[in-house]
Motif scaffolding. Structure first.
Motif, mmCIF file in Angstrom:
data_model
loop_
_atom_site.group_PDB
_atom_site.id
_atom_site.type_symbol
_atom_site.label_atom_id
_atom_site.label_comp_id
_atom_site.label_asym_id
_atom_site.label_seq_id
_atom_site.Cartn_x
_atom_site.Cartn_y
_atom_site.Cartn_z
ATOM 1 N N GLN A 198 -38.143 38.862 -76.803
ATOM 2 C CA GLN A 198 -37.697 38.004 -77.906
ATOM 3 C C GLN A 198 -38.858 37.664 -78.830
ATOM 4 O OE1 GLN A 198 -34.517 37.250 -78.806
ATOM 5 N NE2 GLN A 198 -35.578 36.588 -80.643
ATOM 6 N N PRO B 59 -37.670 39.091 -70.687
ATOM 7 C CA PRO B 59 -36.820 38.789 -71.839
ATOM 8 C C PRO B 59 -37.511 37.910 -72.900
ATOM 9 C CG PRO B 59 -35.573 38.586 -69.820
ATOM 10 C CD PRO B 59 -37.006 38.820 -69.423
ATOM 11 N N THR B 60 -38.331 36.964 -72.455
ATOM 12 C CA THR B 60 -39.028 36.091 -73.400
ATOM 13 C C THR B 60 -40.022 36.892 -74.235
ATOM 14 O OG1 THR B 60 -38.801 34.243 -71.869
ATOM 15 C CG2 THR B 60 -40.433 34.008 -73.612
ATOM 16 N N GLN C 7 -34.817 46.014 -74.317
ATOM 17 C CA GLN C 7 -33.521 45.352 -74.204
ATOM 18 C C GLN C 7 -32.459 46.297 -73.661
ATOM 19 O OE1 GLN C 7 -33.220 43.947 -78.235
ATOM 20 N NE2 GLN C 7 -33.732 41.842 -77.652
ATOM 21 N N LEU D 231 -33.112 46.484 -69.942
ATOM 22 C CA LEU D 231 -32.889 45.232 -69.228
ATOM 23 C C LEU D 231 -31.457 44.716 -69.342
ATOM 24 C CD1 LEU D 231 -36.097 43.191 -70.186
ATOM 25 C CD2 LEU D 231 -35.545 44.153 -67.937
ATOM 26 N N LEU D 232 -30.901 44.793 -70.560
ATOM 27 C CA LEU D 232 -29.617 44.144 -70.843
ATOM 28 C C LEU D 232 -28.453 45.108 -71.034
ATOM 29 C CD1 LEU D 232 -31.001 41.624 -73.499
ATOM 30 C CD2 LEU D 232 -30.614 41.185 -71.068
ATOM 31 N N THR E 112 -27.522 40.720 -77.927
ATOM 32 C CA THR E 112 -28.938 40.618 -78.301
ATOM 33 C C THR E 112 -29.510 41.998 -78.615
ATOM 34 O OG1 THR E 112 -29.161 38.684 -76.876
ATOM 35 C CG2 THR E 112 -31.193 39.769 -77.554
ATOM 36 N N THR E 113 -29.154 42.975 -77.801
ATOM 37 C CA THR E 113 -29.618 44.345 -78.018
ATOM 38 C C THR E 113 -29.080 44.872 -79.347
ATOM 39 O OG1 THR E 113 -29.611 44.709 -75.628
ATOM 40 C CG2 THR E 113 -29.686 46.668 -77.018
#
Length: 186
Positions: A5, A1-2, A34, A37-38, A44-45
């Motif tokens: 970002q 995730p980092t 994203q 993962l999300l 965020t996506t």
């Protein structure tokens, strides 16, 4: 995730510097990651999807931006309602992309919704009201509905004159836009 970002942050910087091709590539990479993962409906996506849509619009790839904007707008409506500032911004972006691809009926409906909502929630002098009026007028003009476009061009000019002054840059732009419609009408 980092890492994802950081990709988005770098894409944003590249976008601000005008390097849209690289920004688009980084946003695409981040969005794919994203989504896996999300999930596709995670805030965020969706923010990355909206950023990618903005770059696509700037690069005049409106047809590819539209599905991203539709997804983001549906989420905004569900989460924040129809008159939230983020929702209104999403409506504006989608309406512009639709107009630019010739989907004028849907663009008009969205611009009408935008004008009504902005007049309802913003102070009368807010710049965004004049901008929404101008967007609706431009869409009507593109559709060949010049009489309707004339009405909204006049309203946009009146808004600018009242709230920005008779000689402001945006007032003169509204004046020019109105003159163009009048010329087309003969």
């Amino acid at each position: 995730p980092t890492t994802v970002q950081l990709r988005c942050d770098l894409a944003r910087v590249l976008e601000e510097l005008g390097n849209l091709e690289e920004a688009e590539d980084l946003y695409r990479q981040a969005l794919r990651k994203q989504e896996s993962l999300l999930g596709s409906d995670e805030p965020t996506t969706l923010n990355t999807a909206l950023s990618l849509a903005g770059v696509l619009t700037e690069r005049r790839n409106h047809s590819e931006a539209i599905p991203l904007r539709r997804r983001e707008l549906a989420w905004c409506r569900q989460q924040n309602g129809d008159i939230d500032p983020g929702t209104l911004s999403s409506i504006n972006g989608l309406a512009i992309d639709l107009r630019e691809t010739g989907e004028l009926e849907e663009a008009e409906a969205l611009f009408r919704e935008l004008v009504a909502a902005r007049q309802q929630v913003l102070e009368p002098e807010d710049f965004q009201i004049g901008r929404a009026l101008g967007g609706l007028a431009r869409t009507l003009e593109a559709a060949g509905r010049l009489e309707d476009a004339l009405t909204y061009r006049q309203q946009a000019l009146e808004h600018r004159q009242t709230h920005e002054g008779p000689d402001a840059w945006w007032t003169n732009r509204a004046r020019l836009d109105l003159a163009r419609v009048l010329h087309k009408l003969g």
